[in-house]
Design a protein around this motif. Structure first.
Motif, PDB file in Angstrom:
ATOM      1  N   GLU A 214      -1.661  12.841  10.779  1.00  0.00           N
ATOM      2  CA  GLU A 214      -0.966  11.938   9.860  1.00  0.00           C
ATOM      3  C   GLU A 214      -1.993  11.118   9.086  1.00  0.00           C
ATOM      4  N   GLU A 215      -1.479  10.310   8.186  1.00  0.00           N
ATOM      5  CA  GLU A 215      -2.342   9.482   7.326  1.00  0.00           C
ATOM      6  C   GLU A 215      -3.223   8.568   8.169  1.00  0.00           C
ATOM      7  N   ARG A 216      -4.512   8.521   7.819  1.00  0.00           N
ATOM      8  CA  ARG A 216      -5.480   7.692   8.542  1.00  0.00           C
ATOM      9  C   ARG A 216      -5.810   6.441   7.727  1.00  0.00           C
ATOM     10  N   PRO A 217      -6.527   5.482   8.358  1.00  0.00           N
ATOM     11  CA  PRO A 217      -6.914   4.262   7.624  1.00  0.00           C
ATOM     12  C   PRO A 217      -7.696   4.565   6.341  1.00  0.00           C
ATOM     13  N   ILE A 218      -8.598   5.557   6.394  1.00  0.00           N
ATOM     14  CA  ILE A 218      -9.401   5.868   5.203  1.00  0.00           C
ATOM     15  C   ILE A 218      -8.532   6.428   4.081  1.00  0.00           C
ATOM     16  N   ASP A 219      -7.470   7.121   4.438  1.00  0.00           N
ATOM     17  CA  ASP A 219      -6.544   7.651   3.426  1.00  0.00           C
ATOM     18  C   ASP A 219      -5.757   6.510   2.770  1.00  0.00           C
ATOM     19  N   ARG A 220      -5.341   5.535   3.609  1.00  0.00           N
ATOM     20  CA  ARG A 220      -4.614   4.382   3.060  1.00  0.00           C
ATOM     21  C   ARG A 220      -5.534   3.545   2.170  1.00  0.00           C
ATOM     22  N   ALA A 221      -6.806   3.441   2.579  1.00  0.00           N
ATOM     23  CA  ALA A 221      -7.779   2.695   1.775  1.00  0.00           C
ATOM     24  C   ALA A 221      -7.967   3.349   0.411  1.00  0.00           C
ATOM     25  N   LEU A 222      -8.011   4.680   0.388  1.00  0.00           N
ATOM     26  CA  LEU A 222      -8.172   5.414  -0.869  1.00  0.00           C
ATOM     27  C   LEU A 222      -6.972   5.183  -1.789  1.00  0.00           C
ATOM     28  N   LYS A 223      -5.771   5.196  -1.211  1.00  0.00           N
ATOM     29  CA  LYS A 223      -4.558   4.935  -2.000  1.00  0.00           C
ATOM     30  C   LYS A 223      -4.565   3.521  -2.560  1.00  0.00           C
ATOM     31  N   LEU A 224      -4.966   2.568  -1.711  1.00  0.00           N
ATOM     32  CA  LEU A 224      -5.006   1.166  -2.135  1.00  0.00           C
ATOM     33  C   LEU A 224      -5.963   0.976  -3.306  1.00  0.00           C
ATOM     34  N   LEU A 225      -7.141   1.583  -3.220  1.00  0.00           N
ATOM     35  CA  LEU A 225      -8.128   1.471  -4.292  1.00  0.00           C
ATOM     36  C   LEU A 225      -7.655   2.169  -5.559  1.00  0.00           C
ATOM     37  N   ALA A 226      -6.977   3.290  -5.405  1.00  0.00           N
ATOM     38  CA  ALA A 226      -6.480   4.015  -6.578  1.00  0.00           C
ATOM     39  C   ALA A 226      -5.424   3.207  -7.314  1.00  0.00           C
ATOM     40  N   GLY A 227      -4.662   2.382  -6.578  1.00  0.00           N
ATOM     41  CA  GLY A 227      -3.609   1.586  -7.203  1.00  0.00           C
ATOM     42  C   GLY A 227      -4.089   0.272  -7.766  1.00  0.00           C
ATOM     43  N   LYS A 228      -5.055  -0.363  -7.064  1.00  0.00           N
ATOM     44  CA  LYS A 228      -5.478  -1.716  -7.461  1.00  0.00           C
ATOM     45  C   LYS A 228      -6.782  -1.755  -8.256  1.00  0.00           C
ATOM     46  N   LYS A 229      -7.495  -0.656  -8.313  1.00  0.00           N
ATOM     47  CA  LYS A 229      -8.792  -0.558  -9.001  1.00  0.00           C
ATOM     48  C   LYS A 229      -9.899  -1.269  -8.231  1.00  0.00           C
TER      49      LYS A 229
ATOM     50  N   VAL B 293     -10.564  -4.049  -4.784  1.00  0.00           N
ATOM     51  CA  VAL B 293      -9.959  -4.698  -3.615  1.00  0.00           C
ATOM     52  C   VAL B 293     -11.027  -5.580  -2.975  1.00  0.00           C
ATOM     53  N   PRO B 294     -10.711  -6.837  -2.636  1.00  0.00           N
ATOM     54  CA  PRO B 294     -11.690  -7.702  -1.962  1.00  0.00           C
ATOM     55  C   PRO B 294     -12.197  -7.062  -0.672  1.00  0.00           C
ATOM     56  N   VAL B 295     -13.478  -7.252  -0.384  1.00  0.00           N
ATOM     57  CA  VAL B 295     -14.093  -6.665   0.808  1.00  0.00           C
ATOM     58  C   VAL B 295     -13.360  -7.106   2.071  1.00  0.00           C
ATOM     59  N   LYS B 296     -12.996  -8.403   2.129  1.00  0.00           N
ATOM     60  CA  LYS B 296     -12.306  -8.921   3.315  1.00  0.00           C
ATOM     61  C   LYS B 296     -10.993  -8.194   3.564  1.00  0.00           C
ATOM     62  N   GLU B 297     -10.265  -7.922   2.491  1.00  0.00           N
ATOM     63  CA  GLU B 297      -8.991  -7.215   2.623  1.00  0.00           C
ATOM     64  C   GLU B 297      -9.215  -5.765   3.049  1.00  0.00           C
ATOM     65  N   MET B 298     -10.258  -5.135   2.471  1.00  0.00           N
ATOM     66  CA  MET B 298     -10.531  -3.730   2.782  1.00  0.00           C
ATOM     67  C   MET B 298     -10.984  -3.562   4.229  1.00  0.00           C
TER      68      MET B 298
END
Length: 500
Positions: free
Chosen positions: A136-151, A153-158
């Protein structure tokens, strides 16, 4: 209170906005970004506005990350093939992966537990596991989606999702620092805006037309603050170390030295060692201390008369010497090697012929096996030189070396120590004091032995030196690591300055 046209316009717009992002203020004024920043800083100095800055580290997708956000990470594309075929070879995966993606894919799939690896008929086969089927979806996959949507992302949030260093290791994301600037008007600025600000057309040049027409009374002349911060401009210039070498070369030519040049970096052992009266069984001639060419292995010796004199100096001696007392080998002298020191050019020049009195120098690339550290390189520049004259002695040599170290290298302290070289007697080592590294050896010198000079056809005394010019450059460029001379650090290349 005097305000420039840009300051007036900026203050008027700021009076309407009260508080605004810097980019919004630029848009409202219609001025260049640099002009608005200059105006804001001017207003802040006068107490009419306040600039607030907040910096934050953020993560954004790299070019590779954007590609993977669209088509998926390599392990997911490989897993798709495995889910369809249950097992696959590397050739099967080549249909969906590039060669660069294929190299680490076995390790990635095994790390995730998605595939087992074994050999069948000499080929590597990957077989999907239960874990791979249920992946299933892993943390790195969710991180990639988040970056693709927000352009961005603060380091603390990532970091709550996945370590940023993991994203950087996979080359899908990179860190950068963004600064958010907001500008707000002060009470004093608001009061000035309420009173009314007269905004005249601004000009920077008083032209004859303005004077004749009388319109100079209706315009406002731009004031230039030469102390105001502006954007740094880096014009084209020579690489700092290259500039240093050129400066040294010019100084020596101004002092009356003649430059010795040679086209090739490859030398025969004859010129690198034998012509310098260095015996063929000397440890410095072994592979541990010098590089040797594998192909071609041998070169050519010079004219027979010169070779015979060098051979005689080695076997029986010249100028009252007994020589080294062994059978000299022309085959050993013909071996090719990258030049180990610039002194080889001294020998070539002396054999070719020199003016007496005369002064000669060369700056050459040389090669020696060594351990790379902050004061050693395996490929470096060396400045060699010699002075030939009837009345020269050792004190003349020390005087030249000290002048060179103090005036050209900028060393504050210099000391000389006894040393040994096969081709000079007496010999001396020169060291200079570096504020960070302490005492650094950067030169060897001496008077060429008569066994060497007479074999080369010279009857007058010759004082000579060989100096690691790279180490001298460390003094002038203010660095404590010799490897930085060849750095790709753009900031250092732009800002490094020679101090003379």
């Amino acid at each position: 209170m005097e305000l420039s046209y840009q300051e007036k316009l900026t203050l008027i717009k700021l009076g309407e906005l009260k508080r605004a992002k810097f980019e919004e203020l630029v848009q409202k004024t219609g001025l260049e970004q640099v002009a608005v920043m200059r105006a804001v800083l001017g207003l802040q100095a006068k107490g009419l506005a306040k600039l607030n800055e907040r910096s934050e580290k953020v993560v954004k997708l790299t070019k590779t990350g954007k590609k993977y956000a669209d088509i998926g990470l390599p392990e997911w594309r490989a897993l798709k093939v495995l889910r369809e075929k249950r097992k696959a070879t590397l050739n099967d995966l080549r249909e969906v992966l590039s060669e660069d993606e294929l190299k680490p894919i076995v390790g990635l799939l095994r790390k995730e537990g998605w595939a087992n690896v074994r050999k069948e008929n000499g080929k590597l086969v990957l077989e999907i596991t239960e874990r791979g089927l249920e992946a299933e979806e892993r943390p790195i996959d969710r991180a990639l989606k988040l970056l693709a949507g927000k352009k961005v992302v603060p380091v603390k949030e990532m970091e709550k999702l996945v370590p940023v260093k993991e994203l950087k290791r996979r080359k899908v994301a990179e860190e950068e620092t963004v600064t958010e600037r907001t500008v707000e008007i002060t009470p004093a600025g608001e009061e000035l805006v309420k009173k009314g600000i007269e905004l005249k057309r601004e000009v920077s040049v008083l032209t004859p037309e303005l004077i004749k027409s009388g319109k100079w009374r209706e315009v406002e002349f731009r004031k230039f603050d030469i102390k105001a911060p502006v954007r740094r401009i880096y014009p084209g210039k020579k690489q700092p170390y290259r500039a240093f070498l050129d400066k040294i070369r010019r100084r020596l030519i101004e002092m009356g030295f003649i430059e010795m040049t040679v086209e090739s970096l490859i030398e025969t052992q004859f010129w690198n060692f034998d012509a310098l009266f260095q015996p063929q069984n000397h440890p410095a001639r072994e592979w541990t201390d010098t590089y040797q060419l594998k192909y071609p292995k041998r070169g050519y010796l010079p004219e027979k008369e010169l070779v015979e004199r060098v051979k005689e100096a080695h076997e029986r001696g010249l100028a009252g010497s007994r020589g080294w007392g062994y059978t000299w080998s022309p085959e050993r002298a013909m071996l090719l090697m990258p030049r180990a020191h610039g002194t080889a050019l001294d020998a070539r020049q002396l054999a070719k012929g020199v003016e007496i009195p005369g002064k000669y120098f060369t700056i050459q690339r040389v090669f020696r096996p060594d351990v790379l550290d902050r004061t050693h390189l395996i490929e470096f520049n060396q400045i060699d030189g010699f002075v030939v004259g009837e009345d020269l002695n050792f004190r003349h040599l020390l005087g030249i070396l000290k002048r060179f170290a103090v005036e050209i290298a900028g060393a504050k302290k210099v000391k000389f120590l006894p040393d040994y070289y096969p081709f000079t007697e007496p010999s001396v080592q020169m060291s200079a004091y570096h504020p960070e590294l302490g005492w650094v050896e950067f030169g060897g010198a001496g008077i060429f032995r008569e066994e060497m000079t007479k074999a080369l056809g010279i009857d007058a005394p010759v004082i000579a030196w060989g100096i690691g010019i790279d180490r001298l450059a460390m003094f002038k460029l203010g660095i404590d690591d010799i490897r930085y001379l060849f750095s790709y650090d753009l900031r250092w290349l732009r800002e490094a300055k020679l101090v003379w």
